[in-house]
Design an enzyme around this catalytic site. Structure first.
Site, mmCIF file in Angstrom:
data_model
loop_
_atom_site.group_PDB
_atom_site.id
_atom_site.type_symbol
_atom_site.label_atom_id
_atom_site.label_comp_id
_atom_site.label_asym_id
_atom_site.label_seq_id
_atom_site.Cartn_x
_atom_site.Cartn_y
_atom_site.Cartn_z
ATOM 1 N N LYS A 83 0.860 -1.184 0.000
ATOM 2 C CA LYS A 83 0.000 0.000 0.000
ATOM 3 C C LYS A 83 0.898 1.235 0.000
ATOM 4 O O LYS A 83 1.751 1.398 0.887
ATOM 5 C CB LYS A 83 -0.893 -0.042 1.245
ATOM 6 C CG LYS A 83 -2.196 0.693 1.101
ATOM 7 C CD LYS A 83 -3.089 0.392 2.291
ATOM 8 C CE LYS A 83 -4.404 1.092 2.191
ATOM 9 N NZ LYS A 83 -5.174 0.980 3.432
ATOM 10 N N VAL A 84 0.712 2.068 -0.999
ATOM 11 C CA VAL A 84 1.582 3.236 -1.200
ATOM 12 C C VAL A 84 0.710 4.487 -1.161
ATOM 13 O O VAL A 84 -0.275 4.578 -1.904
ATOM 14 C CB VAL A 84 2.285 3.136 -2.579
ATOM 15 C CG1 VAL A 84 3.167 4.348 -2.827
ATOM 16 C CG2 VAL A 84 3.094 1.845 -2.700
#
Ligand code: G3P
Length: 214
Positions: A83-84
């Protein structure tokens, strides 16, 4: 529409997992902090409970830092999705992860333009936040509808995860808008069970059947 759970609490995941409807899990740094556990340890437990994408968020603000963290997390299990947070550095990291065949979930999406950039960089998933938009007087669902339209017309395969869900109505509206996934908090899953007519109906059936026997 697939249903993920938005939590880092292993007991909650286990309980909802037993319903047989879970297809993935999302976490974020706030949810991990609430459990007071190390991200890696939580991930190792979750991958044993749910078969499907499990999002773990990186904390670095520079692409290089995100890449180091993300590569290490992806080593834990093939189902881990990195998750960025949406930002310039995040886009660079997503592009690189894509080249390395590491799946990503671009989070903190609040506009269709951000979703389009994340998809173009190669994000596997984008996470638009419904509830937080509603909180500031916008209509979060408009964002899901717009992203859906852009992705369908542009033949973009990035999947939409409707996030920041505040109640059962959000889940239903996300499904109607064509969201690929809704990531649902534990409390909302429990709310989705309830309807007074169902509860009354079960009691009535039991009363009638017991009465006939007596
Ligand atoms: O996990 C991301 C998102 O679902 C967070 O939701 O409730 O903190 O706005 P919320």
């Amino acid at each position: 529409m697939k249903l993920f759970i938005d939590t880092a609490n292993v007991e909650e995941i286990r309980e909802i997992g037993e319903w047989g409807i879970l297809e993935g899990v999302t976490t974020n740094p706030s949810l991990i902090a609430k459990e007071g556990l190390k991200l890696e340890d939580v991930m190792k437990e979750i991958v044993e409970i749910v078969e499907g994408p499990i999002s773990a968020e990186v904390m670095g603000l520079k692409a290089d830092e995100m890449l180091v963290e993300g590569r290490a997390l992806s080593e834990i299990h093939p189902n881990i999705v990195i998750k960025v947070p949406f930002c310039e550095e995040g886009l660079k990291a997503i592009k690189k992860f894509h080249e390395e065949n590491i799946k990503t979930n671009c989070t903190l999406i609040f506009s269709p333009a951000q979703a389009l950039l994340a998809a173009k960089a190669g994000a596997t998933f984008v996470s638009p936040f419904l509830g937080r938009l509603d909180d500031i007087g916008h209509v979060g669902m408009d964002l899901i509808e717009s992203i859906k339209k852009i992705f369908v017309k542009g033949n973009i395969s990035t999947e939409i995860i409707s996030a920041s869900i505040r109640g059962p109505q959000h889940v239903i509206q996300a499904a109607e808008a064509g969201s690929d996934i809704a990531t649902v908090p534990y409390k909302v899953f429990k709310q989705m069970l309830n309807h007074p007519l169902t509860e009354n109906g079960i009691e009535q059936f039991i009363r009638d059947y017991e009465g006939m026997k007596g």
